[in-house]
Design a protein around this motif. Structure first.
Motif, PDB file in Angstrom:
ATOM      1  N   LEU A 346       0.833  -1.210   0.000  1.00 34.47           N
ATOM      2  CA  LEU A 346       0.000   0.000   0.000  1.00 34.47           C
ATOM      3  C   LEU A 346       0.864   1.255   0.000  1.00 34.47           C
ATOM      4  N   ALA A 347       1.914   1.239   0.810  1.00 35.60           N
ATOM      5  CA  ALA A 347       2.782   2.417   0.872  1.00 35.60           C
ATOM      6  C   ALA A 347       3.384   2.699  -0.503  1.00 35.60           C
ATOM      7  N   ARG A 348       3.789   1.642  -1.183  1.00 29.40           N
ATOM      8  CA  ARG A 348       4.404   1.835  -2.507  1.00 29.40           C
ATOM      9  C   ARG A 348       3.365   2.242  -3.535  1.00 29.40           C
ATOM     10  N   THR A 349       2.161   1.695  -3.411  1.00 31.79           N
ATOM     11  CA  THR A 349       1.111   2.038  -4.362  1.00 31.79           C
ATOM     12  C   THR A 349       0.690   3.498  -4.212  1.00 31.79           C
ATOM     13  N   LEU A 350       0.673   3.959  -2.964  1.00 35.72           N
ATOM     14  CA  LEU A 350       0.087   5.271  -2.705  1.00 35.72           C
ATOM     15  C   LEU A 350       1.096   6.415  -2.687  1.00 35.72           C
ATOM     16  N   CYS A 351       2.363   6.088  -2.488  1.00 33.25           N
ATOM     17  CA  CYS A 351       3.335   7.163  -2.276  1.00 33.25           C
ATOM     18  C   CYS A 351       4.450   7.101  -3.315  1.00 33.25           C
ATOM     19  N   THR A 352       4.991   8.242  -3.636  1.00 36.34           N
ATOM     20  CA  THR A 352       6.039   8.263  -4.653  1.00 36.34           C
ATOM     21  C   THR A 352       7.326   7.648  -4.129  1.00 36.34           C
ATOM     22  N   GLU A 353       7.600   7.837  -2.846  1.00 40.24           N
ATOM     23  CA  GLU A 353       8.876   7.368  -2.330  1.00 40.24           C
ATOM     24  C   GLU A 353       8.664   6.705  -0.974  1.00 40.24           C
ATOM     25  N   PHE A 354       9.103   5.466  -0.876  1.00 42.56           N
ATOM     26  CA  PHE A 354       8.951   4.746   0.384  1.00 42.56           C
ATOM     27  C   PHE A 354      10.311   4.222   0.831  1.00 42.56           C
ATOM     28  N   ILE A 355      10.706   4.486   2.066  1.00 38.77           N
ATOM     29  CA  ILE A 355      11.943   3.887   2.564  1.00 38.77           C
ATOM     30  C   ILE A 355      11.695   3.170   3.891  1.00 38.77           C
ATOM     31  N   GLU A 356      12.472   2.142   4.113  1.00 41.40           N
ATOM     32  CA  GLU A 356      12.316   1.322   5.309  1.00 41.40           C
ATOM     33  C   GLU A 356      13.012   1.973   6.496  1.00 41.40           C
ATOM     34  N   MET A 357      12.405   1.793   7.674  1.00 45.08           N
ATOM     35  CA  MET A 357      13.168   2.084   8.886  1.00 45.08           C
ATOM     36  C   MET A 357      13.798   0.756   9.316  1.00 45.08           C
ATOM     37  N   HIS A 358      14.847   0.820  10.088  1.00 43.14           N
ATOM     38  CA  HIS A 358      15.504  -0.419  10.521  1.00 43.14           C
ATOM     39  C   HIS A 358      15.575  -0.469  12.042  1.00 43.14           C
ATOM     40  N   PRO A 359      15.249  -1.550  12.656  1.00 40.25           N
ATOM     41  CA  PRO A 359      14.692  -2.775  12.078  1.00 40.25           C
ATOM     42  C   PRO A 359      13.248  -2.566  11.598  1.00 40.25           C
ATOM     43  N   ASN A 360      12.763  -3.519  10.839  1.00 39.95           N
ATOM     44  CA  ASN A 360      11.404  -3.358  10.327  1.00 39.95           C
ATOM     45  C   ASN A 360      10.661  -4.687  10.291  1.00 39.95           C
ATOM     46  N   ARG A 361       9.479  -4.622   9.754  1.00 36.66           N
ATOM     47  CA  ARG A 361       8.558  -5.766   9.668  1.00 36.66           C
ATOM     48  C   ARG A 361       8.368  -6.398  11.068  1.00 36.66           C
ATOM     49  N   GLU A 362       8.460  -7.719  11.134  1.00 34.18           N
ATOM     50  CA  GLU A 362       8.176  -8.345  12.436  1.00 34.18           C
ATOM     51  C   GLU A 362       9.261  -8.039  13.464  1.00 34.18           C
ATOM     52  N   HIS A 363      10.344  -7.411  13.022  1.00 35.00           N
ATOM     53  CA  HIS A 363      11.403  -7.049  13.967  1.00 35.00           C
ATOM     54  C   HIS A 363      11.333  -5.587  14.407  1.00 35.00           C
ATOM     55  N   ASN A 364      10.318  -4.904  13.938  1.00 36.37           N
ATOM     56  CA  ASN A 364      10.202  -3.475  14.274  1.00 36.37           C
ATOM     57  C   ASN A 364      10.113  -3.257  15.791  1.00 36.37           C
ATOM     58  N   LEU A 365      10.640  -2.108  16.215  1.00 38.96           N
ATOM     59  CA  LEU A 365      10.533  -1.751  17.637  1.00 38.96           C
ATOM     60  C   LEU A 365       9.134  -1.221  17.930  1.00 38.96           C
ATOM     61  N   CYS A 366       8.699  -1.469  19.126  1.00 37.61           N
ATOM     62  CA  CYS A 366       7.362  -1.063  19.560  1.00 37.61           C
ATOM     63  C   CYS A 366       7.283   0.459  19.728  1.00 37.61           C
ATOM     64  N   CYS A 367       6.062   0.996  19.613  1.00 34.94           N
ATOM     65  CA  CYS A 367       5.840   2.435  19.771  1.00 34.94           C
ATOM     66  C   CYS A 367       5.859   2.841  21.245  1.00 34.94           C
ATOM     67  N   CYS A 368       5.744   1.857  22.119  1.00 38.36           N
ATOM     68  CA  CYS A 368       5.730   2.050  23.572  1.00 38.36           C
ATOM     69  C   CYS A 368       4.422   2.626  24.113  1.00 38.36           C
ATOM     70  N   ALA A 369       3.409   2.682  23.265  1.00 39.71           N
ATOM     71  CA  ALA A 369       2.102   3.140  23.749  1.00 39.71           C
ATOM     72  C   ALA A 369       1.162   1.955  23.904  1.00 39.71           C
ATOM     73  N   GLY A 370       1.387   0.920  23.094  1.00 38.08           N
ATOM     74  CA  GLY A 370       0.486  -0.226  23.046  1.00 38.08           C
ATOM     75  C   GLY A 370       0.526  -1.060  24.316  1.00 38.08           C
ATOM     76  N   GLY A 371      -0.275  -2.102  24.298  1.00 37.09           N
ATOM     77  CA  GLY A 371      -0.314  -2.996  25.449  1.00 37.09           C
ATOM     78  C   GLY A 371      -0.950  -2.344  26.657  1.00 37.09           C
ATOM     79  N   GLY A 372      -1.674  -1.250  26.418  1.00 38.19           N
ATOM     80  CA  GLY A 372      -2.347  -0.572  27.529  1.00 38.19           C
ATOM     81  C   GLY A 372      -1.447   0.393  28.278  1.00 38.19           C
ATOM     82  N   VAL A 373      -0.207   0.564  27.816  1.00 36.82           N
ATOM     83  CA  VAL A 373       0.713   1.424  28.567  1.00 36.82           C
ATOM     84  C   VAL A 373       0.304   2.898  28.486  1.00 36.82           C
TER      85      VAL A 373
END
Lengths: 445, 307
Positions: A346-373
C-alpha cells in the motif's frame, strides 16, 4: 541520558489506583488469588515457558525499554519475568503488597506486550503471555493503574471505551454521512443493514474525537462500491482495555457483544479500522477466551482490506502522496498477523517514495504506547517516552535518509509516536493509511 | 436573522475582538449565544487525559475540570455576562474544528463567530497551533451556516453597518455568500457592494495579459453579476457593482478600505475541496489575515436560505 534513566527508575510514580489497591491487600487475599490463578487459570503453557527458559538473556536486546534505559538488566524481558512470575512461583504466592505493586508496575508500565522478545528467544517463549498472567493476578487483587481502570469501567458500563452514549454514536455517523454527501451526493453510511457483506467496526475514539476517520472510510467504501454496514447498537466498538488490565471476564463480554452484533446483522465478515490492540483482541485473545480458536466470523484488519481493494482494482490512485514515507509496523498486525508486506504494498502504491526504517517488519521496535501502557495515563507518560529512546533513534536514522512522514496504521502507534516525535524534536508527520488513501484515490467528480 | 449564535473561543485574549462582536450580537439581535471553548486536545488511541490549550499541561478531563474551565470562562467574560440572560457557556475537549462543527450541527446555529489565530504568548499554543491555525479554515469550509472571523477590533456595531462588501468568484458556494450579504444588507439598511476581482496573477511565468482581454473580462464579469445576483434582489437598489483586476485578495482588501467596508463576505476557497491543499492559495485566509473588518465566510445555503 544515563542519568535521566536512573532517575526515572528511582523516582516513585504515584498512581492512586495502585496505591489504594495495595492498601486494601491482606496476605491471605494475595495467597488466595495467586493460588487460584495458578491452579485454575493457567496450565501447560505457563509451565512450558517457565521450565524451558534457560536464562540466557538473548531476549534483552529485543526490548525497547532495555535499550532505552541503558541496557539495565531490570528492563530485560527475562529480568521482568524474574522479578514477577518466577518469584511468585518460587515463593508459591507468598509475596507481600509491595511486591504486588512492583509487579503491577513492571507488567503494565514497563512492558507493552509487543512480543518482540519472542522473536529473539531461542525457544520462542512468549514473555507477553507471562506478563499477562501477572496483570491478571494484579487485576484480581484490585491493583490497577487508575486511568486504565477508568477505561475498563467505561467498557463495563457502555460496551465502549470512551463513555460514548448510544445516540451520540449514531449521531456522529449521521453527521459524517451528511458531511460526506457534499463530496459524493449519494453516499450512505448504512446503519443496521442486515445481510450486508461487511460490518465495519471502529474504536470509540473515532466517533468521539476523530470523526474524520469515519468520513474517510465512508468515502472509500462508497468509491469502492462495498456492501457494508455499521450497527446502531452497542457492540460497535472493537477496542478492549480489559484485555490489558487483566479483566478477562469483561474482555469476553465485549468480544461476545461484538461477534453477536455481527451475527445479528448476518454479515459475512468484520472489517476493522486501523487499530492494533483491537485486532489482537478480536482475532487472537478475546475469541480464544470465548473458546473460538478462530473468530466465529472472519475478521479483516483495515490494512488487509485496503490491500484487497487496491489489488482487485476496486479503487485506483489518482495522484500519489508526494512526501517520502516510512512504515511503522504495529506489533499486533505485523508480528501478530503478518500484514507487513501488505502494508508495504500500500505504501508503494500510494506514495512516490517509500523507505524502510531499521529494524522493520516483524522485527520493528514497539511504539511504547500499546499494550495498555498509554492508557495508564499522565503519571507514566515520561517513563514511557524515555523508555523508548530507541524508537527515537530509529526514527532519526530514517529521517536522516529522507523520510518525512511515518505511516502508522494503528491508533496506539499514533499516540506513542506523536509523543516521541514531539519530545525528541523529530519533526515528522504521522498519518494513517486511511488519511493517505482518502487524499490519493480516484473519486467520482 | 440570528436566533442562535455560536461563539467559538480560545477563551484567551486572542479572541477578545471576536468576543466583543459576539456579545454585542447577542444583545442587539436578542439571540441565544453559546460561548463554546474546546479547551483540550486529545491524543490518539484512548487517553483519558488531554493537553490543556492554555496551560499546556496534561490534565485529566472530567466533570470537575470542565466545571473549573467554565468557571474560568465566567471570569474572563465577567463583564460581558453582566445583565445578559441568554448566554450559555460550554467547554469540551477534542479537535477544535470537529467539536465546533459538531456543536453547530447539534444546535442548528445560525452563525459561528471566531477569532483567527492563536497568539505566540499563549502557553501551550505551539502544539495546539498546528490545528488551531487551520481550525478557522476547516470550520469555514465545512460549516452549514455563515462563519464570521474577527481578528482585529470591530468598532462598528452590526446594526449600524453601512457598507457590506461581497466578493465573488462565481462559484456555487458564492451564491450562498451572496444570499447572506444581501439579506444582511437589507435587514440593517447597508449598502451592498458586489465585487469581483479578475485574477491576472500568473505566478512567476512572466506572462502578461493584453489590456483588451482584461477589459473584456471585466465586462463579462459585470454582466454575470447583473444576471446572477442583481436579478435576485427584488428591487433592492442600494448596491454597486465593481470589477477590479489584480491578485484577488489584495484587490478586495483595497476595495473594502476605499469603501469603508464594515464587513467582507466571501465563500471559502471554493475551488479547492481540501483546505489543507489550499492553505496559502486561499483568498479567505489571506483576507482574514489582513482585513481590518470582520470577514464572513459562507459556503452553504442550509441556514441562510431559511432567513
Amino acid at each position: 541520558m544515563a542519568q535521566a534513566a536512573s532517575k526515572i527508575i528511582k523516582t516513585e510514580i504515584y498512581d492512586e489506583g495502585i496505591e489504594k489497591g495495595i492498601e486494601r491487600l491482606t496476605q491471605q487475599r494475595i495467597d488466595q488469588v495467586i493460588n487460584h490463578v495458578l491452579k485454575n487459570e493457567v496450565g501447560a503453557r505457563l509451565k512450558t515457558y517457565v521450565d524451558t527458559c534457560v536464562h540466557c538473556g538473548l531476549c534483552s536486546e529485543a526490548c525497547h525499554f532495555y535499550l532505552s534505559y541503558d541496557n539495565d538488566p531490570a528492563f530485560s524481558p527475562a529480568g521482568k519475568v524474574k522479578q514477577t512470575i518466577w518469584e511468585i512461583l518460587k515463593r508459591k504466592g507468598n509475596v507481600d503488597a509491595e511486591f504486588i505493586k512492583r509487579a503491577r508496575l513492571i507488567a503494565s508500565t514497563e512492558c507493552n506486550l509487543c512480543r518482540r522478545c519472542a522473536m529473539y528467544c531461542p525457544f520462542g517463549i512468549d514473555v507477553a503471555y507471562l506478563m499477562s498472567i501477572v496483570r491478571r493476578i494484579c487485576h484480581l487483587l484490585g491493583v490497577t493503574p487508575k486511568y486504565q481502570q477508568d477505561t475498563v469501567h467505561s467498557h463495563a458500563a457502555t460496551l465502549n471505551q470512551m463513555w460514548v452514549k448510544e445516540d451520540e454514536y449514531i449521531d456522529s455517523l449521521m453527521w459524517q454521512e451528511e458531511e460526506a454527501q457534499d463530496e459524493i451526493p449519494n453516499l450512505r453510511i448504512p446503519l443496521e443493514k442486515e445481510g450486508a457483506e461487511i460490518f465495519y467496526s471502529v474504536i470509540a475514539p473515532e466517533p468521539k474525537f476523530r470523526a474524520q476517520l469515519i468520513y474517510q472510510t465512508a468515502v472509500l467504501m462508497n468509491v469502492a462500491g462495498v456492501d457494508w454496514t455499521m450497527p446502531a447498537t452497542p457492540g460497535w466498538d472493537n477496542s478492549d482495555m480489559c484485555m490489558f488490565s487483566g479483566d478477562i471476564e469483561m474482555m469476553g463480554r465485549l468480544k461476545k457483544a461484538h461477534f453477536e452484533t455481527a451475527m445479528r446483522l448476518k454479515v459475512k465478515r468484520i472489517v476493522m479500522g486501523e487499530c492494533g490492540h483491537a485486532f489482537r483482541s478480536v482475532y487472537d485473545v478475546g475469541n480464544r477466551w470465548l473458546l473460538w480458536k478462530w473468530p466465529p466470523i472472519p475478521v479483516t484488519h483495515a490494512v488487509e482490506f485496503y490491500y484487497e481493494l487496491f489489488n482487485e482494482g476496486k479503487v485506483s490512485v489518482a495522484q500519489k502522496y508526494d512526501k517520502t514515507v516510512t512504515f511503522q509496523d504495529p506489533c499486533n498486525i505485523s508480528r501478530g498477523r503478518g500484514l507487513h508486506e501488505m502494508g508495504r504494498y500500500l505504501a508503494r502504491t500510494l506514495c512516490t517514495e517509500f523507505i524502510e526504517m531499521h529494524p522493520n517488519r516483524e522485527h520493528n521496535l514497539c511504539c511504547c504506547a500499546g499494550g495498555g501502557v498509554i492508557n495508564c495515563g499522565p503519571p507514566f507518560k515520561m517513563k514511557r517516552i524515555l523508555g523508548n529512546r530507541a524508537k527515537a533513534e530509529q526514527l532519526f536514522a530514517v529521517k536522516a535518509r529522507g523520510a518525512e512522514t511515518i505511516i502508522a496504521p494503528c491508533h496506539n502507534c499514533h499516540g506513542g509516536l506523536d509523543d516521541i516525535v514531539h519530545h525528541y524534536g523529530l519533526g515528522m508527520e504521522i498519518k494513517f493509511l486511511g488519511d493517505i488513501i482518502y487524499d490519493c484515490i480516484e473519486k467520482p467528480v | 436573522m440570528f436566533n442562535k449564535i455560536l461563539f467559538a473561543t480560545t477563551a484567551s485574549p486572542t479572541c477578545d475582538n471576536a468576543a466583543k462582536v459576539a456579545f454585542d450580537l447577542e444583545m442587539k439581535w436578542d439571540a441565544r449565544l453559546y460561548v463554546f471553548h474546546v479547551f483540550g486536545l486529545t491524543g490518539y488511541g484512548y487517553s483519558p487525559f488531554v493537553t490543556d490549550s492554555r496551560t499546556g499541561e496534561d490534565v485529566r478531563e472530567g466533570e470537575d475540570y470542565r466545571a473549573w474551565v467554565i468557571e474560568e470562562m465566567k471570569n474572563t467574560y465577567a463583564k460581558q455576562l453582566e445583565g445578559s440572560e441568554n448566554i450559555v457557556l460550554e467547554a469540551t475537549v477534542g479537535l477544535p474544528h470537529t467539536e465546533i462543527l459538531r456543536k453547530a450541527r447539534q444546535d442548528k446555529v445560525d452563525l459561528i463567530i471566531m477569532g483567527a489565530h492563536t497568539r505566540e504568548e499563549d502557553i501551550g499554543a505551539t502544539r495546539f497551533r498546528s490545528v488551531v491555525g487551520s481550525t478557522m479554515q476547516k470550520v469555514a469550509q465545512a460549516a452549514r451556516c455563515p462563519v464570521v472571523i474577527i481578528s482585529r477590533p470591530c468598532t462598528t456595531c452590526w446594526r449600524l453597518f453601512s457598507n457590506i462588501v461581497f466578493g465573488t468568484d462565481f462559484s456555487k458556494a458564492a451564491n450562498s455568500a451572496f444570499l447572506f450579504a444581501f439579506k444582511l444588507a437589507k435587514e440593517v439598511g447597508a449598502k451592498l457592494y458586489l465585487f469581483h476581482a479578475i485574477d491576472i496573477h500568473f505566478g512567476d511565468t512572466g506572462q502578461t495579459q493584453r489590456q483588451e482581454v482584461i477589459e473584456k473580462k471585466v465586462e463579462e464579469a459585470r454582466e454575470r453579476i447583473e444576471k446572477r445576483y442583481v436579478s435576485q434582489m427584488d428591487g433592492f437598489d442600494n448596491y454597486e457593482i465593481e470589477i477590479w483586476e489584480g491578485v484577488p485578495y489584495v484587490e478586495i482588501l483595497k476595495f473594502a478600505r476605499e469603501k469603508d467596508g464594515d464587513l467582507i463576505v466571501l465563500a471559502h476557497h471554493t475551488k479547492e475541496i481540501d483546505p489543507e491543499k489550499a492553505l496559502l492559495g486561499s483568498t479567505v485566509e489571506q483576507v482574514v489575515l489582513r482585513a481590518t473588518q470582520p470577514v464572513a465566510s459562507v459556503n452553504r445555503p442550509d441556514r441562510v436560505a431559511e432567513w
